[in-house]
Design a protein around this motif. Structure first.
Motif, PDB file in Angstrom:
ATOM      1  N   VAL A  99      33.437 -37.564 -23.329  1.00  0.00           N
ATOM      2  CA  VAL A  99      34.696 -37.125 -23.938  1.00  0.00           C
ATOM      3  C   VAL A  99      35.800 -38.148 -23.700  1.00  0.00           C
ATOM      4  CG1 VAL A  99      36.472 -35.342 -23.863  1.00  0.00           C
ATOM      5  CG2 VAL A  99      34.071 -34.709 -23.811  1.00  0.00           C
ATOM      6  N   GLY A 100      35.839 -38.763 -22.540  1.00  0.00           N
ATOM      7  CA  GLY A 100      36.874 -39.737 -22.243  1.00  0.00           C
ATOM      8  C   GLY A 100      36.887 -40.067 -20.767  1.00  0.00           C
ATOM      9  N   ASN A 101      37.910 -40.819 -20.358  1.00  0.00           N
ATOM     10  CA  ASN A 101      38.006 -41.146 -18.945  1.00  0.00           C
ATOM     11  C   ASN A 101      38.526 -39.944 -18.150  1.00  0.00           C
ATOM     12  OD1 ASN A 101      40.784 -41.083 -19.295  1.00  0.00           O
ATOM     13  ND2 ASN A 101      40.976 -43.291 -19.498  1.00  0.00           N
ATOM     14  N   ALA A 102      38.674 -40.091 -16.841  1.00  0.00           N
ATOM     15  CA  ALA A 102      39.033 -38.969 -15.976  1.00  0.00           C
ATOM     16  C   ALA A 102      40.386 -38.370 -16.341  1.00  0.00           C
ATOM     17  CB  ALA A 102      39.026 -39.422 -14.520  1.00  0.00           C
ATOM     18  N   VAL A 103      41.318 -39.212 -16.717  1.00  0.00           N
ATOM     19  CA  VAL A 103      42.650 -38.715 -17.080  1.00  0.00           C
ATOM     20  C   VAL A 103      42.568 -37.830 -18.319  1.00  0.00           C
ATOM     21  CG1 VAL A 103      44.949 -39.412 -17.833  1.00  0.00           C
ATOM     22  CG2 VAL A 103      43.809 -40.692 -16.038  1.00  0.00           C
ATOM     23  N   GLN A 104      41.842 -38.273 -19.319  1.00  0.00           N
ATOM     24  CA  GLN A 104      41.699 -37.498 -20.556  1.00  0.00           C
ATOM     25  C   GLN A 104      40.944 -36.197 -20.314  1.00  0.00           C
ATOM     26  OE1 GLN A 104      39.764 -40.605 -22.785  1.00  0.00           O
ATOM     27  NE2 GLN A 104      41.620 -40.977 -24.003  1.00  0.00           N
ATOM     28  N   ARG A 105      39.896 -36.238 -19.496  1.00  0.00           N
ATOM     29  CA  ARG A 105      39.124 -35.026 -19.212  1.00  0.00           C
ATOM     30  C   ARG A 105      39.970 -34.001 -18.463  1.00  0.00           C
ATOM     31  NH1 ARG A 105      35.275 -38.870 -17.512  1.00  0.00           N
ATOM     32  NH2 ARG A 105      35.440 -38.143 -15.358  1.00  0.00           N
ATOM     33  N   ASN A 106      40.728 -34.456 -17.471  1.00  0.00           N
ATOM     34  CA  ASN A 106      41.577 -33.533 -16.719  1.00  0.00           C
ATOM     35  C   ASN A 106      42.694 -32.960 -17.581  1.00  0.00           C
ATOM     36  OD1 ASN A 106      40.202 -33.643 -14.279  1.00  0.00           O
ATOM     37  ND2 ASN A 106      41.263 -35.510 -13.665  1.00  0.00           N
ATOM     38  N   GLN A 107      43.256 -33.773 -18.452  1.00  0.00           N
ATOM     39  CA  GLN A 107      44.289 -33.297 -19.364  1.00  0.00           C
ATOM     40  C   GLN A 107      43.728 -32.239 -20.309  1.00  0.00           C
ATOM     41  OE1 GLN A 107      45.792 -36.142 -22.261  1.00  0.00           O
ATOM     42  NE2 GLN A 107      47.856 -35.370 -21.926  1.00  0.00           N
ATOM     43  N   LEU A 108      42.525 -32.463 -20.802  1.00  0.00           N
ATOM     44  CA  LEU A 108      41.874 -31.494 -21.689  1.00  0.00           C
ATOM     45  C   LEU A 108      41.607 -30.185 -20.948  1.00  0.00           C
ATOM     46  CD1 LEU A 108      40.672 -30.876 -24.451  1.00  0.00           C
ATOM     47  CD2 LEU A 108      38.554 -31.945 -23.677  1.00  0.00           C
ATOM     48  N   LYS A 109      41.155 -30.267 -19.696  1.00  0.00           N
ATOM     49  CA  LYS A 109      40.922 -29.055 -18.908  1.00  0.00           C
ATOM     50  C   LYS A 109      42.221 -28.286 -18.681  1.00  0.00           C
ATOM     51  CE  LYS A 109      38.094 -31.183 -15.874  1.00  0.00           C
ATOM     52  NZ  LYS A 109      37.327 -31.398 -14.634  1.00  0.00           N
ATOM     53  N   ARG A 110      43.301 -28.995 -18.396  1.00  0.00           N
ATOM     54  CA  ARG A 110      44.601 -28.320 -18.210  1.00  0.00           C
ATOM     55  C   ARG A 110      45.035 -27.618 -19.484  1.00  0.00           C
ATOM     56  NH1 ARG A 110      45.858 -33.086 -15.339  1.00  0.00           N
ATOM     57  NH2 ARG A 110      47.008 -33.902 -17.110  1.00  0.00           N
ATOM     58  N   ARG A 111      44.832 -28.259 -20.625  1.00  0.00           N
ATOM     59  CA  ARG A 111      45.204 -27.647 -21.903  1.00  0.00           C
ATOM     60  C   ARG A 111      44.344 -26.416 -22.200  1.00  0.00           C
ATOM     61  NH1 ARG A 111      46.116 -33.030 -25.652  1.00  0.00           N
ATOM     62  NH2 ARG A 111      48.089 -33.628 -24.702  1.00  0.00           N
ATOM     63  N   LEU A 112      43.056 -26.506 -21.927  1.00  0.00           N
ATOM     64  CA  LEU A 112      42.180 -25.357 -22.146  1.00  0.00           C
ATOM     65  C   LEU A 112      42.554 -24.202 -21.224  1.00  0.00           C
ATOM     66  CD1 LEU A 112      38.764 -27.177 -22.588  1.00  0.00           C
ATOM     67  CD2 LEU A 112      39.846 -25.680 -24.263  1.00  0.00           C
ATOM     68  N   ARG A 113      42.859 -24.502 -19.965  1.00  0.00           N
ATOM     69  CA  ARG A 113      43.283 -23.452 -19.040  1.00  0.00           C
ATOM     70  C   ARG A 113      44.566 -22.788 -19.523  1.00  0.00           C
ATOM     71  NH1 ARG A 113      43.101 -27.081 -14.630  1.00  0.00           N
ATOM     72  NH2 ARG A 113      40.910 -27.350 -14.192  1.00  0.00           N
ATOM     73  N   ALA A 114      45.493 -23.589 -20.038  1.00  0.00           N
ATOM     74  CA  ALA A 114      46.749 -23.035 -20.552  1.00  0.00           C
ATOM     75  C   ALA A 114      46.501 -22.131 -21.754  1.00  0.00           C
ATOM     76  CB  ALA A 114      47.703 -24.169 -20.912  1.00  0.00           C
ATOM     77  N   CYS A 115      45.565 -22.508 -22.618  1.00  0.00           N
ATOM     78  CA  CYS A 115      45.223 -21.656 -23.772  1.00  0.00           C
ATOM     79  C   CYS A 115      44.669 -20.320 -23.311  1.00  0.00           C
ATOM     80  CB  CYS A 115      44.200 -22.345 -24.666  1.00  0.00           C
ATOM     81  SG  CYS A 115      44.862 -23.684 -25.647  1.00  0.00           S
ATOM     82  N   PHE A 116      43.753 -20.348 -22.358  1.00  0.00           N
ATOM     83  CA  PHE A 116      43.190 -19.094 -21.861  1.00  0.00           C
ATOM     84  C   PHE A 116      44.232 -18.283 -21.098  1.00  0.00           C
ATOM     85  CE2 PHE A 116      39.076 -20.751 -23.009  1.00  0.00           C
ATOM     86  CZ  PHE A 116      38.374 -19.600 -23.331  1.00  0.00           C
ATOM     87  N   GLN A 117      45.151 -18.952 -20.417  1.00  0.00           N
ATOM     88  CA  GLN A 117      46.244 -18.238 -19.747  1.00  0.00           C
ATOM     89  C   GLN A 117      47.119 -17.522 -20.769  1.00  0.00           C
ATOM     90  OE1 GLN A 117      46.756 -18.008 -16.440  1.00  0.00           O
ATOM     91  NE2 GLN A 117      48.522 -16.698 -16.752  1.00  0.00           N
ATOM     92  N   GLU A 118      47.365 -18.183 -21.885  1.00  0.00           N
ATOM     93  CA  GLU A 118      48.156 -17.597 -22.959  1.00  0.00           C
ATOM     94  C   GLU A 118      47.449 -16.397 -23.596  1.00  0.00           C
ATOM     95  OE1 GLU A 118      49.493 -19.549 -27.012  1.00  0.00           O
ATOM     96  OE2 GLU A 118      50.191 -20.710 -25.277  1.00  0.00           O
ATOM     97  N   LEU A 119      46.127 -16.462 -23.684  1.00  0.00           N
ATOM     98  CA  LEU A 119      45.343 -15.402 -24.299  1.00  0.00           C
ATOM     99  C   LEU A 119      44.873 -14.337 -23.305  1.00  0.00           C
ATOM    100  CD1 LEU A 119      43.126 -17.648 -26.574  1.00  0.00           C
ATOM    101  CD2 LEU A 119      45.034 -16.224 -27.300  1.00  0.00           C
ATOM    102  N   SER A 120      45.175 -14.512 -22.040  1.00  0.00           N
ATOM    103  CA  SER A 120      44.661 -13.598 -21.017  1.00  0.00           C
ATOM    104  C   SER A 120      45.085 -12.141 -21.188  1.00  0.00           C
ATOM    105  CB  SER A 120      45.011 -14.093 -19.615  1.00  0.00           C
ATOM    106  OG  SER A 120      46.382 -14.050 -19.392  1.00  0.00           O
TER     107      SER A 120
END
Length: 112
Positions: free
Chosen positions: A50-71
């Motif tokens: 998917v990308g380097n460590a920075v991109q992967r961690n950023q994507l995980k943070r965004r996904l967590r935020a989406c699920f937090q919004e939908l929780s």
């Protein structure tokens, strides 16, 4: 997202992959497995393709935020979710990620 809503152990991920069902979009694959726990859990699998460590961690943070919004809509569900990011998903915006997650949850019939 609170730690009580996260999948962490390898055996939890394996259970979802082996016994669960799946739905996919162009950027993500969602696996789910119904449990008896009382609330939902979510885990993310993002490979080095998917990308380097920075991109992967950023994507995980965004996904967590989406699920937090939908929780609030998912809080009553006793389901384990695993989201797998496909190659090229690191370049997408937050709104597109949330749209894809909502589309996957609708395909899996956890949202209306």
């Amino acid at each position: 997202m609170q730690s009580q809503f996260r999948l962490r152990e390898n055996r939890e991920f394996r259970r979802v992959f082996q016994r669960g069902r799946s739905a996919a979009t162009g950027r993500f694959v969602l696996y789910w497995y119904k449990t008896q726990i009382g609330h939902f859990h979510v885990g993310f699998s993002i490979s080095k393709k998917v990308g380097n460590a920075v991109q992967r961690n950023q994507l995980k943070r965004r996904l967590r935020a989406c699920f937090q919004e939908l929780s609030p809509q998912l809080r009553d569900q006793s389901v384990d979710f695993v989201v797998i990011a496909r190659k090229g998903s690191a370049d997408t915006s937050y709104l597109e990620i949330c749209r894809d997650v909502q589309k996957l949850l609708k395909k899996a019939q956890f949202m209306v």
